[in-house]
Write an enzyme that holds these catalytic residues in place. Structure first.
Site, PDB file in Angstrom:
ATOM      1  N   ASP A   9       0.878  -1.169   0.000  1.00 27.34           N
ATOM      2  CA  ASP A   9       0.000   0.000   0.000  1.00 27.34           C
ATOM      3  C   ASP A   9       0.916   1.220   0.000  1.00 27.34           C
ATOM      4  OD1 ASP A   9      -2.405   1.492   0.170  1.00 27.34           O
ATOM      5  OD2 ASP A   9      -2.117   1.745   2.316  1.00 27.34           O
ATOM      6  N   SER A  10       0.298   2.397  -0.142  1.00 28.87           N
ATOM      7  CA  SER A  10       1.093   3.621  -0.091  1.00 28.87           C
ATOM      8  C   SER A  10       1.608   3.887   1.324  1.00 28.87           C
ATOM      9  CB  SER A  10       0.221   4.797  -0.530  1.00 28.87           C
ATOM     10  OG  SER A  10      -0.919   4.875   0.319  1.00 28.87           O
ATOM     11  N   TYR A  41      -1.081   7.979  -2.774  1.00 32.53           N
ATOM     12  CA  TYR A  41      -1.187   7.614  -4.189  1.00 32.53           C
ATOM     13  C   TYR A  41      -2.415   8.281  -4.834  1.00 32.53           C
ATOM     14  CZ  TYR A  41       1.992   3.496  -3.808  1.00 32.53           C
ATOM     15  OH  TYR A  41       3.060   2.648  -3.653  1.00 32.53           O
ATOM     16  N   CYS A  72      -4.044  -2.154  -1.672  1.00 34.17           N
ATOM     17  CA  CYS A  72      -4.246  -0.756  -2.048  1.00 34.17           C
ATOM     18  C   CYS A  72      -5.302  -0.712  -3.152  1.00 34.17           C
ATOM     19  CB  CYS A  72      -2.930  -0.175  -2.549  1.00 34.17           C
ATOM     20  SG  CYS A  72      -3.117   1.471  -3.241  1.00 34.17           S
ATOM     21  N   GLU A 147      -2.530   9.147   7.948  1.00 37.83           N
ATOM     22  CA  GLU A 147      -1.076   8.909   7.987  1.00 37.83           C
ATOM     23  C   GLU A 147      -0.417   9.745   9.084  1.00 37.83           C
ATOM     24  OE1 GLU A 147       1.191   6.925   6.147  1.00 37.83           O
ATOM     25  OE2 GLU A 147      -0.573   5.842   5.444  1.00 37.83           O
ATOM     26  N   CYS A 179     -10.946   2.290   0.230  1.00 34.62           N
ATOM     27  CA  CYS A 179      -9.520   2.624   0.400  1.00 34.62           C
ATOM     28  C   CYS A 179      -9.123   1.917   1.683  1.00 34.62           C
ATOM     29  CB  CYS A 179      -9.330   4.133   0.539  1.00 34.62           C
ATOM     30  SG  CYS A 179      -7.681   4.597   1.137  1.00 34.62           S
ATOM     31  N   HIS A 181      -7.153   2.508   3.932  1.00 42.35           N
ATOM     32  CA  HIS A 181      -7.008   3.325   5.140  1.00 42.35           C
ATOM     33  C   HIS A 181      -8.348   3.485   5.878  1.00 42.35           C
ATOM     34  CE1 HIS A 181      -3.211   4.598   3.245  1.00 42.35           C
ATOM     35  NE2 HIS A 181      -2.869   5.207   4.371  1.00 42.35           N
TER      36      HIS A 181
HETATM   37  N1  DGL Z   1      -4.767   2.923   0.890  1.00 44.30           N
HETATM   38  C1  DGL Z   1      -4.745   3.111  -0.516  1.00 44.30           C
HETATM   39  C2  DGL Z   1      -6.024   2.690  -1.164  1.00 44.30           C
HETATM   40  O1  DGL Z   1      -6.571   1.684  -0.738  1.00 44.30           O
HETATM   41  C3  DGL Z   1      -4.077   4.356  -1.047  1.00 44.30           C
HETATM   42  C4  DGL Z   1      -4.392   5.650  -0.377  1.00 44.30           C
HETATM   43  C5  DGL Z   1      -3.510   6.802  -0.897  1.00 44.30           C
HETATM   44  O2  DGL Z   1      -2.301   6.681  -0.821  1.00 44.30           O
HETATM   45  O3  DGL Z   1      -4.064   7.795  -1.391  1.00 44.30           O
HETATM   46  O4  DGL Z   1      -6.500   3.283  -2.101  1.00 44.30           O
END
Ligand code: DGL
Length: 274
Positions: A9-10, A41, A72, A147, A179, A181
Site C-alpha cells: 500500500d502507499s 497515491y 491498495c 497517515e 480505500c 485506510h
Molecule cells: N490505501 C490506498 C487505497 O486503498 C491508497 C491511499 C492513498 O495513498 O491515497 O487506495
C-alpha cells in the site's frame, strides 16, 4: 509448504488488510511494503500509479512472495494488469472480491480521488448487479490525516460529513470502504450514518478468497476466524517502508499495539533482471 504472502500500500492503510490475513492465516508469513516515501497515491496521475505499481510489485517478486494481495484499492483500480504482469504469482484483488459479494442495489463507495475517477468500483459492481445505483465519492482529505496518526482530528469529522452527504441524499444502504485506510475510520463513519447502513471492508471478501487460493497452491490450510492470536501472529511479518520507519511505527502503534519492527528499503536497489 508455506507460501509468503506479499501485500503493499502507499502507507499504513494496507495494514488493515494484513490484519485480516493474519486473523485467518496466523501461520502464514507475510511481507508488507508501505510506500511511505510516495504516499498518498490517490492524488497521483494514472501514469504515476502504474509506474509505481510496477516497481513495487517487481520488488515484492524479488523477495519471493508466492501470492500477492492488492492491499491498495488505488493500485487495484488503476494498475491491476501491471501487478499481474509483474508479479509472476497469483494476485488477489480487493475490488472484484467485494463487488462479487454485494447484494445491495444502492451502494456508496468511499475511495481516493484516483479510484473514484477510474470508475473501477462502478464497473465491478455492475458486472454482478447491472441495475445497482453506485455513488462513488473521492475523499482526498482522509489519507493524509490518517497517515499523520491522529484518528481523532476534527478535520476528519468535517471531511467525513461532506463525503457522506451525497450517499445520505441517495439513501444508500451499503457503504464500501474503498480505500484500505478507511476501516480505521469505521467508528467515525458509523456515527454519521443511519444504523441500518452497512459498512463493508473489501479486505474481508478478498481474504475469504485467500484460503482456497493458498490451498490450491499447496499451502497450509486456513483456520477458523476468531481462533487466531491476531497480534502475536504479526510477529511473523516483515514490515518494510520506503520512507521513515519511526514515523510509520508511531502512527501504526496508535491502533496496532503489537506493531513489529519496521525496516526501511530502497526499491531502486532491486536488481531489474527484465
Ligand atoms: N490505501 C490506498 C487505497 O486503498 C491508497 C491511499 C492513498 O495513498 O491515497 O487506495
Amino acid at each position: 509448504m508455506t507460501l509468503l504472502v506479499g501485500l503493499f500500500d502507499s502507507g499504513l492503510g494496507g495494514l488493515t488488510v494484513l490484519r485480516q490475513v493474519h486473523a485467518r492465516h496466523p501461520h502464514t508469513p507475510c511481507l508488507y511494503l508501505g510506500d511511505t516515501a510516495r504516499v498518498p497515491y490517490g492524488q497521483r496521475t494514472v501514469q504515476d500509479i502504474r509506474a509505481i505499481a510496477a516497481e513495487v510489485v517487481h520488488w515484492l517478486r524479488l523477495q519471493g512472495v508466492g501470492v500477492l494481495v492488492m492491499a491498495c484499492n488505488t493500485s487495484n483500480a488503476l494498475a491491476l494488469d501491471v501487478a499481474v504482469a509483474e508479479a509472476g504469482v497469483p494476485v488477489l484483488g480487493l475490488i472484484d472480491s467485494v463487488a462479487a459479494s454485494l447484494v445491495s442495489e444502492r451502494v456508496g463507495v468511499l475511495s481516493t480521488a484516483a479510484t473514484a475517477a477510474s470508475g473501477a468500483y462502478r464497473r465491478a459492481i455492475h458486472a454482478t448487479l447491472p441495475h445497482a445505483q453506485v455513488v462513488e465519492v473521492g475523499c482526498p482529505a482522509f489519507v493524509p490525516l490518517i497517515e499523520a496518526g491522529n484518528l481523532q482530528a476534527a478535520e476528519l469529522e468535517q471531511a467525513a460529513r461532506q463525503y457522506l452527504a451525497p450517499m445520505l441524499a441517495a439513501a444508500v444502504d451499503t457503504v464500501v470502504l474503498g480505500c484500505s485506510h478507511y476501516p480505521l475510520l469505521r467508528p467515525l463513519l458509523s456515527s454519521l450514518l443511519p444504523p441500518e447502513v452497512q459498512l463493508v471492508d473489501p479486505a474481508e471478501a478478498a481474504v475469504r478468497r485467500l484460503g482456497p487460493l493458498l490451498a490450491s497452491l499447496g499451502d497450509a490450510p486456513e483456520i477458523e476466524l476468531g481462533d487466531a492470536p491476531i497480534l502475536s501472529s504479526l510477529q511473523r511479518t516483515r514490515l518494510c517502508v520506503t520512507g521513515c520507519p519511526d514515523s510509520f511505527s508511531r502512527a501504526a502503534s496508535v491502533w496496532l499495539p503489537d506493531c513489529p519492527p519496521v525496516e526501511r528499503v530502497d526499491l531502486r536497489l532491486a536488481d531489474r533482471a527484465f
